[in-house]
Design an enzyme around this catalytic site. Structure first.
Site, mmCIF file in Angstrom:
data_model
loop_
_atom_site.group_PDB
_atom_site.id
_atom_site.type_symbol
_atom_site.label_atom_id
_atom_site.label_comp_id
_atom_site.label_asym_id
_atom_site.label_seq_id
_atom_site.Cartn_x
_atom_site.Cartn_y
_atom_site.Cartn_z
ATOM 1 N N CYS A 1 50.324 36.001 34.433
ATOM 2 C CA CYS A 1 49.124 35.525 33.756
ATOM 3 C C CYS A 1 48.755 36.331 32.514
ATOM 4 O O CYS A 1 47.797 35.990 31.821
ATOM 5 C CB CYS A 1 47.952 35.511 34.726
ATOM 6 S SG CYS A 1 48.270 34.538 36.218
ATOM 7 N N HIS B 1 43.418 27.298 34.890
ATOM 8 C CA HIS B 1 44.214 28.504 34.654
ATOM 9 C C HIS B 1 45.606 28.087 34.177
ATOM 10 O O HIS B 1 46.390 27.530 34.942
ATOM 11 C CB HIS B 1 44.308 29.319 35.937
ATOM 12 C CG HIS B 1 44.798 30.717 35.738
ATOM 13 N ND1 HIS B 1 45.424 31.143 34.582
ATOM 14 C CD2 HIS B 1 44.761 31.806 36.548
ATOM 15 C CE1 HIS B 1 45.749 32.423 34.692
ATOM 16 N NE2 HIS B 1 45.350 32.842 35.881
ATOM 17 N N HIS C 1 38.748 37.215 32.020
ATOM 18 C CA HIS C 1 39.886 36.593 32.699
ATOM 19 C C HIS C 1 39.358 35.524 33.646
ATOM 20 O O HIS C 1 39.891 34.420 33.700
ATOM 21 C CB HIS C 1 40.691 37.661 33.442
ATOM 22 C CG HIS C 1 41.950 37.156 34.060
ATOM 23 N ND1 HIS C 1 42.960 36.570 33.323
ATOM 24 C CD2 HIS C 1 42.365 37.145 35.355
ATOM 25 C CE1 HIS C 1 43.947 36.223 34.131
ATOM 26 N NE2 HIS C 1 43.607 36.559 35.366
#
Length: 412
Positions: free
Chosen positions: A168, A337, A300
């Site tokens: 990520c 995401h 995030h």
């Protein structure tokens, strides 16, 4: 060390096929998350219904039209989701076709997993349909470097071209790497960012198996948050040496003033506030802004119980009680995401927030969690006067990146 200007932005996600469409959606509080059925192939275990944020159908045709030739059919979706934003960023920068920069421009994209759609189709063909011969384009479509290779060929860029994969944090590492190459004088410009297309049947089942997925929606920092939502898409920034951009009269959209990177060396999935704080502090120290308060934090913010609490702790560790007065946004609540592509998309939206003086709201928020006692932007968009954007990206394996951008008039 050369200063780093941002002169182009490009984005595609469930919110839209351009930076403007993505910005208009998040600033208005509109989301792209919807319930989808995944994996209803006769060779699979049956369909699974979960919330996801998927790019609208017809994207391939739109990309082909923009490029002026059929291209999307030879690419896995993850590569196509990088190519179109690269075109948008390149055209906004005014550098497309620049003969000198063709050999002085880098392309660095970050992807967590690469061509999963192609890989799963191949496995279905081989294991499900019992066909001995795989499709001849399988390898070039699956490889993680397919996106940068397609961009290099499409735009005739002959400088350093490669991909980065760090889960990520992938596109954040790509942005930092491109900036470092410009700062050292290795290149004059860099197309940097990333993309992902992981909403495939096998991938969704894998994410579900580790209990990371919310069955409801993405609710960053909310007390009842229960997991992330997978998204598709990508984003690209054109970085350029500041003096080069000024000399040619380019419109400068922002400045990358600092970046920090660290490893937790702790746990494969559990975050460490200490490791995250090291990356944030490193970026703020490099930029010389550790004592400034006018920072917009683009978190995030995955919506998982552990991540959001750890991120809160890391911010307080670096900035002290001042962190609780800095506005916090979390756009994964709108676009999901994107794994390797998230940091790039959030950077693009954060830069627009700085430029517009408007912080988009965290969507799907219900009630406050004492463990996340930050100045969360909820309800509706909020006017801001921030001169800096902190973009956080934290990955499985304990890989952390923090990027610090400044508005053109808000540099260090």
């Amino acid at each position: 060390m050369k200063r780093i200007a941002v002169t182009g932005l490009g984005a595609v996600s469930a919110l839209g096929a351009s930076t403007d469409e993505n910005w208009q959606a998040v600033s208005a509080g509109r989301g792209g998350i919807a319930r989808c059925v995944i994996g209803d192939s006769p060779y699979g275990p049956g369909g699974l219904e979960l919330p996801m944020a998927r790019v609208a159908e017809g994207y391939g045709a739109a990309l082909d039209e923009a490029l002026g030739r059929p291209t999307s059919g030879g690419l896995d979706p993850f590569a196509a989701f990088a190519l179109a934003p690269a075109l948008e960023a390149l055209e906004q920068s005014g550098l497309r076709g620049d003969a000198v920069l063709k050999e002085r421009t880098a392309i660095i994209f970050g992807h967590g997993q690469g061509g999963l759609a192609t890989l799963e189709a191949g496995y279905e063909r081989f294991f499900g349909m019992k066909q001995a011969r795989m499709h001849p384009s399988t390898v070039p479509k699956v490889m993680v470097s397919a996106g940068v290779s397609a961009a290099a060929m499409a735009f005739e860029i002959r400088g350093p071209v490669f991909s980065i994969s760090s889960a990520c944090a992938s596109s954040a590492h790509a942005i930092a790497q491109g900036a470092a190459m410009i700062a050292m004088g290795q290149v004059d410009a860099a197309l940097v960012g990333g993309s992902e297309a992981v909403s495939t049947a096998g991938s969704v089942r894998a994410w579900e198996a580790i209990r990371a997925m919310s069955p409801v929606t993405c609710r960053p920092f909310s007390a009842d948050r229960d997991g992330m939502v997978l998204g598709e898409g990508g984003a690209v920034l054109m970085l350029e040496a500041w003096d080069h951009a000024q000399a040619r009269g380019a419109t400068i959209l922002g400045e990358l003033v600092g970046w920090g990177m660290s490893s937790d060396a702790f746990h494969i999935t559990q975050p460490s506030p200490e490791g995250q704080a090291r990356a944030i502090r490193q970026a703020a120290t490099q930029a010389g802004v550790l004592e400034r308060d006018d920072i917009l934090i683009s978190a995030h913010g995955t919506g998982t119980p552990l991540n959001d609490a750890a991120e809160t702790s890391s911010l307080v560790e670096v900035f002290g009680d001042r962190a609780r007065a800095m506005p916090v946004i979390a756009t994964k609540s709108a676009h999901g995401h994107l794994i390797g592509g998230s940091a790039a998309l959030q950077s693009v939206l954060g830069l627009r927030a700085l430029a517009e003086g408007l912080a988009p709201p965290i969507q799907n928020f219900t009630r406050r969690d004492p463990a996340c006692d930050l100045d969360l932007v909820v309800g509706e968009a909020r006017p801001i006067t921030a001169g800096l954007l902190l973009q956080n990206a934290f990955a499985f394996g304990g890989l952390n990146v923090a990027l610090l951008f400044a508005a053109p008039s808000g540099g260090s």
